[in-house]
Design a protein around this motif. Structure first.
Motif, short mmCIF file in Angstrom:
data_model
loop_
_atom_site.label_atom_id
_atom_site.label_comp_id
_atom_site.label_asym_id
_atom_site.label_seq_id
_atom_site.Cartn_x
_atom_site.Cartn_y
_atom_site.Cartn_z
N THR A 236 -9.04 12.94 -22.26
CA THR A 236 -8.34 13.67 -21.21
C THR A 236 -9.24 14.71 -20.56
O THR A 236 -8.97 15.14 -19.44
CB THR A 236 -7.08 14.37 -21.75
OG1 THR A 236 -7.45 15.23 -22.82
CG2 THR A 236 -6.06 13.35 -22.23
N LYS A 237 -10.30 15.12 -21.25
CA LYS A 237 -11.31 16.00 -20.66
C LYS A 237 -12.64 15.61 -21.25
O LYS A 237 -12.91 15.82 -22.43
CB LYS A 237 -11.02 17.47 -20.96
CG LYS A 237 -12.02 18.40 -20.31
CD LYS A 237 -11.70 19.86 -20.54
CE LYS A 237 -12.74 20.72 -19.82
NZ LYS A 237 -12.46 22.14 -20.04
N PRO A 238 -13.51 15.01 -20.44
CA PRO A 238 -14.82 14.61 -20.97
C PRO A 238 -15.70 15.82 -21.24
O PRO A 238 -15.35 16.95 -20.89
CB PRO A 238 -15.39 13.75 -19.85
CG PRO A 238 -14.68 14.18 -18.62
CD PRO A 238 -13.33 14.68 -19.06
N LEU A 239 -16.85 15.55 -21.84
CA LEU A 239 -17.81 16.60 -22.12
C LEU A 239 -17.99 17.45 -20.87
O LEU A 239 -18.23 16.92 -19.79
CB LEU A 239 -19.14 15.99 -22.54
CG LEU A 239 -20.26 16.94 -22.91
CD1 LEU A 239 -19.87 17.76 -24.14
CD2 LEU A 239 -21.54 16.17 -23.16
N SER A 240 -17.84 18.75 -21.01
CA SER A 240 -17.86 19.66 -19.87
C SER A 240 -18.97 20.68 -20.05
O SER A 240 -19.37 20.99 -21.17
CB SER A 240 -16.53 20.41 -19.76
OG SER A 240 -15.47 19.51 -19.59
N PRO A 241 -19.44 21.26 -18.94
CA PRO A 241 -20.44 22.32 -19.05
C PRO A 241 -19.88 23.50 -19.85
O PRO A 241 -18.70 23.80 -19.79
CB PRO A 241 -20.68 22.72 -17.60
CG PRO A 241 -20.26 21.55 -16.78
CD PRO A 241 -19.14 20.92 -17.55
N LEU A 242 -20.77 24.15 -20.61
CA LEU A 242 -20.37 25.35 -21.32
C LEU A 242 -20.08 26.47 -20.33
O LEU A 242 -20.80 26.63 -19.34
CB LEU A 242 -21.49 25.80 -22.28
CG LEU A 242 -21.78 24.88 -23.44
CD1 LEU A 242 -23.01 25.40 -24.22
CD2 LEU A 242 -20.59 24.76 -24.36
N PRO A 243 -19.07 27.27 -20.59
CA PRO A 243 -18.76 28.41 -19.71
C PRO A 243 -19.67 29.59 -20.07
O PRO A 243 -19.34 30.40 -20.93
CB PRO A 243 -17.28 28.71 -20.02
CG PRO A 243 -17.14 28.28 -21.45
CD PRO A 243 -18.06 27.11 -21.64
N ILE A 244 -20.82 29.68 -19.43
CA ILE A 244 -21.83 30.69 -19.77
C ILE A 244 -21.30 32.08 -19.40
O ILE A 244 -20.95 32.33 -18.25
CB ILE A 244 -23.13 30.41 -19.01
CG1 ILE A 244 -23.62 28.97 -19.20
CG2 ILE A 244 -24.22 31.41 -19.42
CD1 ILE A 244 -23.90 28.56 -20.60
N PRO A 245 -21.24 33.00 -20.40
CA PRO A 245 -20.71 34.36 -20.11
C PRO A 245 -21.69 35.18 -19.29
O PRO A 245 -22.87 34.97 -19.32
CB PRO A 245 -20.52 34.96 -21.51
CG PRO A 245 -21.38 34.16 -22.42
CD PRO A 245 -21.59 32.82 -21.79
N ASP B 295 -28.52 36.55 -15.88
CA ASP B 295 -28.03 37.04 -14.60
C ASP B 295 -27.34 35.88 -13.89
O ASP B 295 -27.25 34.77 -14.42
CB ASP B 295 -29.17 37.65 -13.77
CG ASP B 295 -30.26 36.67 -13.37
OD1 ASP B 295 -30.05 35.44 -13.48
OD2 ASP B 295 -31.33 37.12 -12.94
N ASP B 296 -26.84 36.14 -12.70
CA ASP B 296 -26.09 35.12 -11.98
C ASP B 296 -26.93 33.88 -11.68
O ASP B 296 -26.43 32.75 -11.70
CB ASP B 296 -25.51 35.68 -10.68
CG ASP B 296 -24.36 36.65 -10.93
OD1 ASP B 296 -23.78 36.61 -12.04
OD2 ASP B 296 -24.04 37.44 -10.01
N ILE B 297 -28.21 34.07 -11.41
CA ILE B 297 -29.07 32.93 -11.10
C ILE B 297 -29.27 32.07 -12.35
O ILE B 297 -29.20 30.84 -12.28
CB ILE B 297 -30.41 33.38 -10.49
CG1 ILE B 297 -30.16 34.01 -9.11
CG2 ILE B 297 -31.38 32.21 -10.37
CD1 ILE B 297 -31.38 34.66 -8.50
N ASP B 298 -29.51 32.71 -13.50
CA ASP B 298 -29.64 31.94 -14.75
C ASP B 298 -28.38 31.14 -15.02
O ASP B 298 -28.45 29.97 -15.39
CB ASP B 298 -29.91 32.87 -15.94
CG ASP B 298 -31.29 33.50 -15.93
OD1 ASP B 298 -32.22 32.89 -15.37
OD2 ASP B 298 -31.42 34.61 -16.48
N ARG B 299 -27.22 31.78 -14.86
CA ARG B 299 -25.95 31.09 -15.09
C ARG B 299 -25.81 29.90 -14.14
O ARG B 299 -25.37 28.82 -14.53
CB ARG B 299 -24.77 32.05 -14.92
CG ARG B 299 -24.49 32.87 -16.15
CD ARG B 299 -23.18 33.65 -16.02
NE ARG B 299 -23.31 34.84 -15.20
CZ ARG B 299 -23.87 35.98 -15.63
NH1 ARG B 299 -24.31 36.08 -16.83
NH2 ARG B 299 -23.95 37.01 -14.82
N HIS B 300 -26.20 30.10 -12.89
CA HIS B 300 -26.11 29.02 -11.90
C HIS B 300 -27.06 27.87 -12.27
O HIS B 300 -26.69 26.69 -12.19
CB HIS B 300 -26.42 29.57 -10.50
CG HIS B 300 -25.98 28.69 -9.38
ND1 HIS B 300 -26.11 29.03 -8.07
CD2 HIS B 300 -25.41 27.46 -9.36
CE1 HIS B 300 -25.66 28.05 -7.30
NE2 HIS B 300 -25.23 27.09 -8.08
#
Length: 154
Positions: free
Chosen positions: A145-154, A5-10
């Motif tokens: 040019t782009k360091p390790l980034s957070p995964l885009p959680i669906p 849910d949105d809270i888990d993603r956050h």
């Protein structure tokens, strides 16, 4: 695949950006009280969604100035060869990531070393010792040019 849910993603976004947050800080950021926040984090850990916590070390600060990407092509793909290749890649500390590929090359290895001389030695002693190796193609990175980034959680 887990559903979120949105809270888990956050929670996942916040922890990917700063894994050292206290539970209180995390709870404040995601709009929960500490107890439900901790329960959610523990559930994400227990279910394997959060696989662990690490520190991101600056390569330059520890003298690892060279980043190389080596594309490996094999002559044979028998299970024994594949197992041996993957064991070899896992055993070399300078190989910090390795991927099995689809396409012209079989593996991509990200390698960090302190100098080109060290890379050449690693090539001679470790990479060329990979069983059934047909070719190694190396590309050197000049900058991130782009360091390790957070995964885009669906």
């Amino acid at each position: 695949m887990a559903t979120f849910d949105d809270i888990d993603r956050h929670i996942l976004l916040e922890l990917q950006q700063d894994g050292r947050l206290t539970n209180q800080e995390l709870a404040d950021r995601v709009g929960l009280s500490p107890s439900p926040c901790l329960r959610r984090v523990r559930h994400l850990q227990d279910s394997g969604v959060i696989a662990g916590y690490t520190a991101v070390v600056s390569q330059g600060a520890v003298g690892l100035e060279i980043t190389a990407f080596a594309r490996l092509t094999l002559l044979s793909h028998t299970p024994e060869v594949v197992d041996a290749v993957e064991a070899k890649l896992r055993s070399v500390p300078e190989v910090v990531e390795a991927y099995l590929l689809a396409g012209d090359d079989d593996y991509l290895a990200k390698i960090v070393v302190d100098s080109f001389a060290t890379y050449e030695e690693l090539l001679r002693t470790d990479l060329r010792a990979i069983p059934s190796l047909a070719s190694i193609k190396t590309t050197f990175a000049f900058a991130v040019t782009k360091p390790l980034s957070p995964l885009p959680i669906p």
